[in-house]
Design a protein around this motif. Structure first.
Motif, mmCIF file in Angstrom:
data_model
loop_
_atom_site.group_PDB
_atom_site.id
_atom_site.type_symbol
_atom_site.label_atom_id
_atom_site.label_comp_id
_atom_site.label_asym_id
_atom_site.label_seq_id
_atom_site.Cartn_x
_atom_site.Cartn_y
_atom_site.Cartn_z
ATOM 1 N N ASP A 154 -12.923 -6.594 -6.195
ATOM 2 C CA ASP A 154 -11.496 -6.371 -5.091
ATOM 3 C C ASP A 154 -10.162 -7.128 -6.098
ATOM 4 O O ASP A 154 -9.321 -7.932 -5.777
ATOM 5 N N PRO A 206 -7.185 -7.503 -7.865
ATOM 6 C CA PRO A 206 -5.318 -6.792 -7.805
ATOM 7 C C PRO A 206 -5.250 -6.419 -8.121
ATOM 8 O O PRO A 206 -4.129 -5.485 -8.674
ATOM 9 N N ASN A 260 -6.930 -1.348 -5.868
ATOM 10 C CA ASN A 260 -6.834 -2.455 -4.578
ATOM 11 C C ASN A 260 -5.286 -3.200 -4.694
ATOM 12 O O ASN A 260 -4.715 -4.080 -4.073
ATOM 13 N N TRP A 261 -4.437 -2.349 -4.584
ATOM 14 C CA TRP A 261 -2.200 -2.823 -4.737
ATOM 15 C C TRP A 261 -2.526 -2.888 -3.261
ATOM 16 O O TRP A 261 -2.887 -2.051 -2.250
ATOM 17 N N THR A 262 -0.829 -3.237 -2.980
ATOM 18 C CA THR A 262 -0.933 -3.257 -2.040
ATOM 19 C C THR A 262 -0.137 -2.389 -1.202
ATOM 20 O O THR A 262 -0.042 -0.925 -1.832
ATOM 21 N N VAL A 263 -0.769 -1.680 -0.195
ATOM 22 C CA VAL A 263 -0.019 0.053 0.468
ATOM 23 C C VAL A 263 1.798 -0.176 0.253
ATOM 24 O O VAL A 263 1.696 1.376 -0.320
ATOM 25 N N ARG A 264 1.675 -0.609 0.293
ATOM 26 C CA ARG A 264 3.655 -1.587 0.042
ATOM 27 C C ARG A 264 4.020 -0.197 -1.428
ATOM 28 O O ARG A 264 4.745 0.650 -2.094
ATOM 29 N N LYS A 265 2.930 -0.931 -2.472
ATOM 30 C CA LYS A 265 3.534 -0.854 -3.468
ATOM 31 C C LYS A 265 2.673 0.924 -4.086
ATOM 32 O O LYS A 265 3.304 1.706 -5.189
ATOM 33 N N LYS A 266 2.090 1.243 -3.297
ATOM 34 C CA LYS A 266 0.998 2.064 -3.517
ATOM 35 C C LYS A 266 2.268 3.367 -2.800
ATOM 36 O O LYS A 266 1.734 4.593 -3.262
#
Length: 526
Positions: free
Chosen positions: A70, A72, A77-83
């Motif tokens: 996990d 980060p 494990n990046w946030t959905v927004r960053k992906k």
């Protein structure tokens, strides 16, 4: 300096898999070490009469790793927004590169008149661009496995845009051809690096959908571009603006990469982590595994730059699936010559209007992409049941459907389009829905199959695939016009359709025997 608590679990299967992958990548990609004796002979005195300091007792102690499944910092494990931000930037960069390959096709007739050359010679401007696609990934793919995904993407988007500007400003044919080739060569980085980046940041559950977006950019770009290019060429702007527009789009994608793309390659992310820790802790023994290696140019060429070709001709999986996708990709660029023959010469449409039937293929590709995505929940359930390990062969089910749809589309297009006096133009246009669904589902599923078969070597595997299929894409337009005019539209289409029919069993054979072939691979994890 304060630090967050560790979540590392040495028994976690994801953690163990990532650590094992990092070690295997290091030994394969960066294994070309210099001879220690030779290095020691070249070392200068330490200076000021000092002896060399002792080596750290255990180098493994100083090598940074990800902190559990996990962590980060790991791209998956990046946030959905960053992906989504990174995916959008890379998707647009890929679209621009694919767009540039065919927006020049409506300018072919103008170029042949301006420079007093044959149409076949003018078509070289398209073929040389796609030939750049064939050679570029052999460099960009392996380099992305050495230095990360971001540097090749930055270099390629900027330099490709520069050469598109060179096309727009050229006053002689040779300059146009040379600039077109190098625009494709540098732009080809996106074709090899972007799917590997998507594999870096998306896990088994969402990787298929991410690759679907990439494949859509690769295939829709070359079909929308001629429609726009046709209106540009026949307007007061003229043919040069097909290159100006592509250059502007290229510089825009470069700016987006500069400001919004983060490094996605896990070994390179660890390099950045080690650099940060060295600065913050003043402990200069800290390093990433990727930083350990020393290599010479000859080693780099032998072990890295040559890897895509080595994989292509020694990996049965990669060679056979690439041969199949190469034929499909060649047909994509063959259609750029076939459609004007059917709709411009046959149906007598105005030049710019004759490009609009390409939109039927675009609609088909949207439907085909949706069909592939619809299989994702079933695919993920099979992966979960397999202990979280990918099953590449599952990705080939849409290919089986697409191979039949593509064959139907080719027979439909050419046999209805050959009788323009008796068949309304909408009939061959609708055939594009079947052709487009077949093209995208075959290519998309095959690309997913390659990426999941080779994972951390995905960039080199995709580079090998891009090399061969781009060779087909460069060659097919050169004989397309002569084939359709000499054989007739219906019989040329019959030839293509029969070859496609023969290839229908290919994905079925891979589905049945692919796992056995992967066990014989030196690069595919099993």
């Amino acid at each position: 300096m304060p630090q967050r608590s560790s979540t590392f679990n040495p028994h976690d299967p994801v953690t163990l898999q990532r650590m094992q992958s990092a070690r295997s990548i290091h030994s394969e990609i960066m294994g070309c070490q210099l001879r220690k004796k030779k290095v020691l002979e070249l070392l200068p005195p330490f200076g000021a009469g000092k002896d060399y300091p002792p080596q750290p007792p255990d180098i493994e102690t100083y090598i940074v790793e990800f902190d559990g499944a996990d962590d980060p910092m790991h791209p998956q494990n990046w946030t959905v927004r960053k992906k989504l931000r990174v995916m959008t930037v890379l998707g647009f960069a890929t679209f621009v590169v694919a767009w540039g390959s065919s927006i020049f096709s409506p300018a072919i007739f103008v170029i042949s008149e301006v420079f007093h050359i044959s149409t076949v010679t003018a078509i070289l401007a398209i073929s040389l661009y796609v030939l750049g696609f064939a050679s570029g990934p052999l460099v960009w793919g392996p380099l992305s496995e050495l230095y990360g995904r971001r540097p090749p993407t930055l270099i390629s988007t900027f330099t490709s845009a520069v050469f598109h500007m060179g096309v727009a400003r050229s006053d002689d044919l040779a300059s146009i051809m040379i600039c077109r080739f190098f625009a494709g060569f540098f732009g080809a980085s996106c074709l090899a690096v972007v799917p590997a980046s998507f594999a870096d940041i998306f896990g088994n559950k969402t990787r298929g959908m991410a690759i679907a977006i990439f494949a859509t950019c690769v295939f829709i770009g070359p079909l929308i571009a001629p429609v726009v290019g046709g209106f540009i060429v026949t307007s007061y702007l003229g043919w040069r603006w097909t290159a100006y527009l592509t250059s502007i789009m290229g510089f825009s994608s470069f700016a987006l990469v500069v400001y919004f793309m983060d490094e996605t390659y896990p070994p390179q992310v660890l390099v950045e982590k080690a650099q940060f820790l060295r600065r913050e802790t003043d402990n200069w023994c800290i390093l990433a595994r990727q930083e350990q290696s020393k290599f010479e140019l000859s080693d780099l060429l032998e072990h890295n730059i040559s890897r895509p070709l080595k994989m292509l001709f020694t990996e049965p999986i990669l060679f056979l699936i690439t041969l199949y996708t190469a034929f499909i990709y060649g047909i994509l660029y063959l259609l750029l010559e076939a459609y004007p023959i059917i709709f411009y010469e046959g149906y007598g449409m105005a030049f710019q209007i004759s490009e609009l039937p390409y939109l039927g293929v675009v609609v088909g590709q949207i439907f085909g992409g949706a069909m592939v995505v619809a299989f994702e929940p079933m695919t993920y359930k099979r992966i979960v049941a397999n202990g979280g390990r990918p099953i590449p062969e599952i990705r080939l089910i849409p290919t089986m459907i697409g191979s039949m749809l593509f064959t139907i589309g080719m027979f439909w297009l050419t046999w209805s389009g050959a009788y323009h006096r008796h068949v309304h133009w909408i009939v061959p246009t609708i055939s594009g829905i079947f052709t487009g669904m077949g093209l995208i589902s075959i290519f998309l599923s095959a690309l997913n199959y390659i990426v999941e078969s080779y994972l951390m070597f995905a960039a080199s595997a995709v580079a090998a695939n891009t090399f061969l299929r781009s060779g087909f894409g460069a060659g097919f337009p050169l004989f397309a016009g002569a084939m359709f005019k000499n054989l007739g539209v219906q019989w040329a289409g019959t030839l293509i359709g029969c070859i496609a029919l023969i290839l229908v069993p290919v994905p079925v054979l891979f589905y049945l025997y692919g796992k056995r072939l992967r066990t014989m691979s030196n690069y595919a994890p099993t």
